[in-house]
Write an enzyme that holds these catalytic residues in place. Structure first.
Site, mmCIF file in Angstrom:
data_model
loop_
_atom_site.group_PDB
_atom_site.id
_atom_site.type_symbol
_atom_site.label_atom_id
_atom_site.label_comp_id
_atom_site.label_asym_id
_atom_site.label_seq_id
_atom_site.Cartn_x
_atom_site.Cartn_y
_atom_site.Cartn_z
ATOM 1 C CB ALA A 69 3.014 3.039 -15.360
ATOM 2 C CG LEU A 70 -1.106 -1.735 -14.332
ATOM 3 C CD1 LEU A 70 -1.281 -2.613 -13.097
ATOM 4 C CD2 LEU A 70 -1.694 -2.430 -15.542
ATOM 5 C CB THR A 71 -3.715 3.620 -11.896
ATOM 6 O OG1 THR A 71 -3.704 2.375 -11.198
ATOM 7 C CG2 THR A 71 -4.937 4.411 -11.489
ATOM 8 N N GLY A 77 -9.128 2.925 -13.295
ATOM 9 C CA GLY A 77 -8.619 2.481 -11.997
ATOM 10 C C GLY A 77 -8.916 1.009 -11.811
ATOM 11 C CG ASP A 124 -4.163 -13.173 -10.769
ATOM 12 O OD1 ASP A 124 -4.932 -12.301 -10.304
ATOM 13 O OD2 ASP A 124 -4.420 -13.855 -11.783
ATOM 14 N NE ARG A 133 -5.956 -9.146 -6.557
ATOM 15 C CZ ARG A 133 -6.197 -9.442 -7.834
ATOM 16 N NH1 ARG A 133 -6.574 -10.648 -8.179
ATOM 17 N NH2 ARG A 133 -6.063 -8.517 -8.765
ATOM 18 C CD GLU A 192 -0.759 -4.982 -5.421
ATOM 19 O OE1 GLU A 192 -0.767 -6.213 -5.500
ATOM 20 O OE2 GLU A 192 0.116 -4.318 -4.849
ATOM 21 N N GLY A 193 -6.748 -3.811 -6.352
ATOM 22 C CA GLY A 193 -8.116 -4.337 -6.282
ATOM 23 C C GLY A 193 -8.756 -3.977 -4.960
HETATM 24 C C1 LIG Z 1 -0.948 4.150 -2.128
HETATM 25 C C2 LIG Z 1 -1.323 3.749 -3.529
HETATM 26 C C3 LIG Z 1 -0.352 3.248 -4.384
HETATM 27 C C4 LIG Z 1 -0.687 2.906 -5.694
HETATM 28 N N1 LIG Z 1 0.304 2.470 -6.546
HETATM 29 C C5 LIG Z 1 0.000 2.187 -7.825
HETATM 30 C C6 LIG Z 1 1.022 1.800 -8.742
HETATM 31 O O1 LIG Z 1 2.189 1.679 -8.366
HETATM 32 N N2 LIG Z 1 0.698 1.575 -10.039
HETATM 33 C C7 LIG Z 1 -0.587 1.688 -10.496
HETATM 34 O O2 LIG Z 1 -0.815 1.470 -11.674
HETATM 35 N N3 LIG Z 1 -1.593 2.053 -9.656
HETATM 36 C C8 LIG Z 1 -1.331 2.307 -8.338
HETATM 37 N N4 LIG Z 1 -2.320 2.712 -7.475
HETATM 38 C C9 LIG Z 1 -3.667 2.890 -7.979
HETATM 39 C C10 LIG Z 1 -4.631 1.800 -7.513
HETATM 40 O O3 LIG Z 1 -4.336 0.597 -8.141
HETATM 41 C C11 LIG Z 1 -6.051 2.303 -7.757
HETATM 42 O O4 LIG Z 1 -6.278 3.368 -6.846
HETATM 43 C C12 LIG Z 1 -7.094 1.216 -7.590
HETATM 44 O O5 LIG Z 1 -7.001 0.262 -8.618
HETATM 45 C C13 LIG Z 1 -8.518 1.788 -7.578
HETATM 46 O O6 LIG Z 1 -8.718 2.598 -8.688
HETATM 47 P P1 LIG Z 1 -9.313 4.083 -8.490
HETATM 48 O O7 LIG Z 1 -8.518 4.762 -7.442
HETATM 49 O O8 LIG Z 1 -9.413 4.708 -9.818
HETATM 50 O O9 LIG Z 1 -10.753 3.842 -7.887
HETATM 51 P P2 LIG Z 1 -12.124 3.461 -8.726
HETATM 52 O O10 LIG Z 1 -11.833 2.394 -9.713
HETATM 53 O O11 LIG Z 1 -12.688 4.752 -9.199
HETATM 54 O O12 LIG Z 1 -12.974 2.888 -7.550
HETATM 55 C C14 LIG Z 1 -13.384 3.675 -6.436
HETATM 56 C C15 LIG Z 1 -14.113 2.790 -5.462
HETATM 57 O O13 LIG Z 1 -15.305 2.298 -6.064
HETATM 58 C C16 LIG Z 1 -15.573 1.009 -5.580
HETATM 59 N N5 LIG Z 1 -15.629 0.072 -6.721
HETATM 60 C C17 LIG Z 1 -14.847 0.051 -7.820
HETATM 61 N N6 LIG Z 1 -15.170 -0.975 -8.618
HETATM 62 C C18 LIG Z 1 -16.184 -1.626 -8.005
HETATM 63 C C19 LIG Z 1 -16.956 -2.782 -8.319
HETATM 64 N N7 LIG Z 1 -16.739 -3.495 -9.443
HETATM 65 N N8 LIG Z 1 -17.935 -3.158 -7.444
HETATM 66 C C20 LIG Z 1 -18.159 -2.460 -6.302
HETATM 67 N N9 LIG Z 1 -17.450 -1.375 -5.956
HETATM 68 C C21 LIG Z 1 -16.482 -0.956 -6.793
HETATM 69 C C22 LIG Z 1 -14.462 0.655 -4.596
HETATM 70 O O14 LIG Z 1 -14.860 0.991 -3.287
HETATM 71 C C23 LIG Z 1 -13.324 1.552 -5.040
HETATM 72 O O15 LIG Z 1 -12.410 1.823 -3.995
HETATM 73 C C24 LIG Z 1 -2.015 3.042 -6.155
HETATM 74 C C25 LIG Z 1 -3.006 3.517 -5.267
HETATM 75 C C26 LIG Z 1 -2.670 3.875 -3.978
HETATM 76 C C27 LIG Z 1 -3.746 4.398 -3.064
#
Ligand SMILES: Cc1cc2nc3c(=O)[nH]c(=O)nc-3n(C[C@H](O)[C@H](O)[C@H](O)COP(=O)(O)OP(=O)(O)OC[C@H]3O[C@@H](n4cnc5c(N)ncnc54)[C@H](O)[C@@H]3O)c2cc1C
Length: 372
Positions: free
Chosen positions: A114-116, A121, A227, A230, A351-352
């Site tokens: 549980a990170l997000t 994100g 890491d 990934r 995961e990034g």
């Molecule tokens: C199926 C699924 C399972 C998941 N499981 C887990 C889990 O088990 N545990 C957990 O903690 N999280 C989980 N997540 C969350 C996931 O890690 C996040 O969705 C991810 O890190 C992106 O964060 P966000 O959705 O808030 O998008 P944001 O951070 O809001 O980013 C949106 C978009 O902006 C762009 N962007 C972001 N940063 C940059 C940058 N520096 N430069 C250029 N473009 C950028 C990218 O296109 C990105 O997709 C899951 C997500 C999905 C879809």
């Protein structure tokens, strides 16, 4: 386990598992997703495949590629046991490891990470969930979202803020699914079956003995776990892409249009060639990253980011081509390529996201790492 023969055997073993009976319906509701995830965890545990602590990166890649070839939800069931327990394996005390890891490896417990959060994100320094020290416990308040296995997990590794410093203020904890003050606030339904939802923590009291590492170690622990896993996302993408190519080959050999098999048309052959070359190129990047990690090299960010970025983008393109060559039936529910089209999408985000991987690649190259 890094020996080539053992890795090949692992791949064969997973390919031989009957993960999805032909024509088996996909889980559609959260309850069906949970039941399928539990069935898969039990099956993988019986086969001795869930002992993540002992698996090399190449082994995890081999297993993920072979699972994702067959079923996206099977790949998720496998990898969540590792991602969810990775912080315990890497930062846990002997007592914490002994208490949780054998149950997870044996399939008796299910794990989650549980990170997000809604506001955190891609940038985890924005995590706002608080863990406040209160005697021999921490009291957690906050919300997490997009958490795989939300509600299904018995053990969560939680990353929460114990101080204000954006990175140095994060700490990691073990939370149990039945801890008072933890509840599932929402379940999502995704493009593809995947148990996922949001968690709410309200005055959730966690014994201090369940903190992983020292206060402030959370960010470093999370990065260590991410890491490692990934390149394995890239391996899953390669598995999905290989399945799409195999489905395409079988189809174009059998389908006749314009007096010829699709396989005899030059335009189709060029697409098949591009698909095959790009999959192998992606697989080689994944293999390089996994070998670098298994060699114990301290810095593998460049190889890992390249592998995850290239393999997931490649899989998306390859699967899109596979849908194209399947024709109209390629977008009809029940076609393997239609399922793959939905399953592959999330891999470019979690995961990034790809854009974040490109940031890492550029950063590593510009700091003098060269072209790897
Ligand atoms: C199926 C699924 C399972 C998941 N499981 C887990 C889990 O088990 N545990 C957990 O903690 N999280 C989980 N997540 C969350 C996931 O890690 C996040 O969705 C991810 O890190 C992106 O964060 P966000 O959705 O808030 O998008 P944001 O951070 O809001 O980013 C949106 C978009 O902006 C762009 N962007 C972001 N940063 C940059 C940058 N520096 N430069 C250029 N473009 C950028 C990218 O296109 C990105 O997709 C899951 C997500 C999905 C879809």
């Amino acid at each position: 386990m890094t020996d080539d023969r053992e890795i090949d055997e692992l791949g064969r073993k997973v390919r031989a598992l009957a993960l999805r009976a032909e024509g088996m319906a996909e889980p559609r509701t959260p309850a069906e997703e949970d039941a399928e995830a539990r069935r898969l965890v039990a099956l993988l545990a019986r086969e001795g495949l869930l002992d993540h602590e002992r698996l090399s990166n190449r082994a995890v890649c081999a297993i993920r590629e072979a699972l994702a070839y067959q079923s996206g939800i099977a790949d998720v069931a496998f990898v969540m046991q590792g991602l969810g327990s990775g912080a315990i394996a890497r930062a846990g005390t002997l007592g914490q490891r002994a208490e949780y890891l054998p149950h997870l490896a044996g399939g008796a417990s299910i794990a989650a990470i549980a990170l997000t959060e809604a506001g955190a994100g891609s940038d985890l320094t924005l995590i706002a969930t608080r863990a406040r020290r209160d005697g021999d416990a921490y009291v957690v308040d906050g919300d997490k979202t997009l958490i795989s296995n939300a509600g299904l997990a018995d053990v969560y590794t939680l990353f929460a803020r114990t101080a204000d410093d954006p990175r140095g203020g994060l700490s990691a904890f073990i939370v149990r699914g039945d801890d008072a003050g933890l509840r599932v606030t929402e379940r999502f339904q995704g493009l593809a079956p995947h148990p996922i939802g949001s968690l709410g923590f309200t005055g959730c009291r966690i014994p201090a003995a369940r903190r992983l590492g020292d206060e402030g170690d959370g960010f470093a622990i999370a990065m260590k776990v991410l890491d490692f896993y990934r390149p394995t996302v890239g391996a899953a993408a390669v598995g999905m892409a290989r399945r799409a190519l195999d489905e395409t080959i079988a189809h174009v050999k059998g389908r006749r249009q314009f007096g010829a098999r699709l396989a005899d048309l030059g335009g189709v052959q060029a697409m098949i060639a591009d698909m095959a070359v790009s999959i192998d190129a992606a697989a080689l990047l994944v293999e390089r990253a996994a070998l670098a990690i298994d060699s114990g090299r301290p810095r593998t960010a460049l190889e890992s980011a390249m592998a995850k970025y290239r393999a997931t983008e490649t899989a998306q393109t390859v699967i899109d081509r596979a849908v194209q060559l399947r024709g109209g039936m390629g977008v009809v529910r029940g076609a393997a390529v239609e399922r793959l089209y939905r399953e592959v999408r999330a891999l470019r985000i979690y995961e990034g996201a790809s854009e974040v991987q490109k940031n890492i690649i550029a950063r590593e190259i510009l700091r003098g790492g060269g072209g790897a």
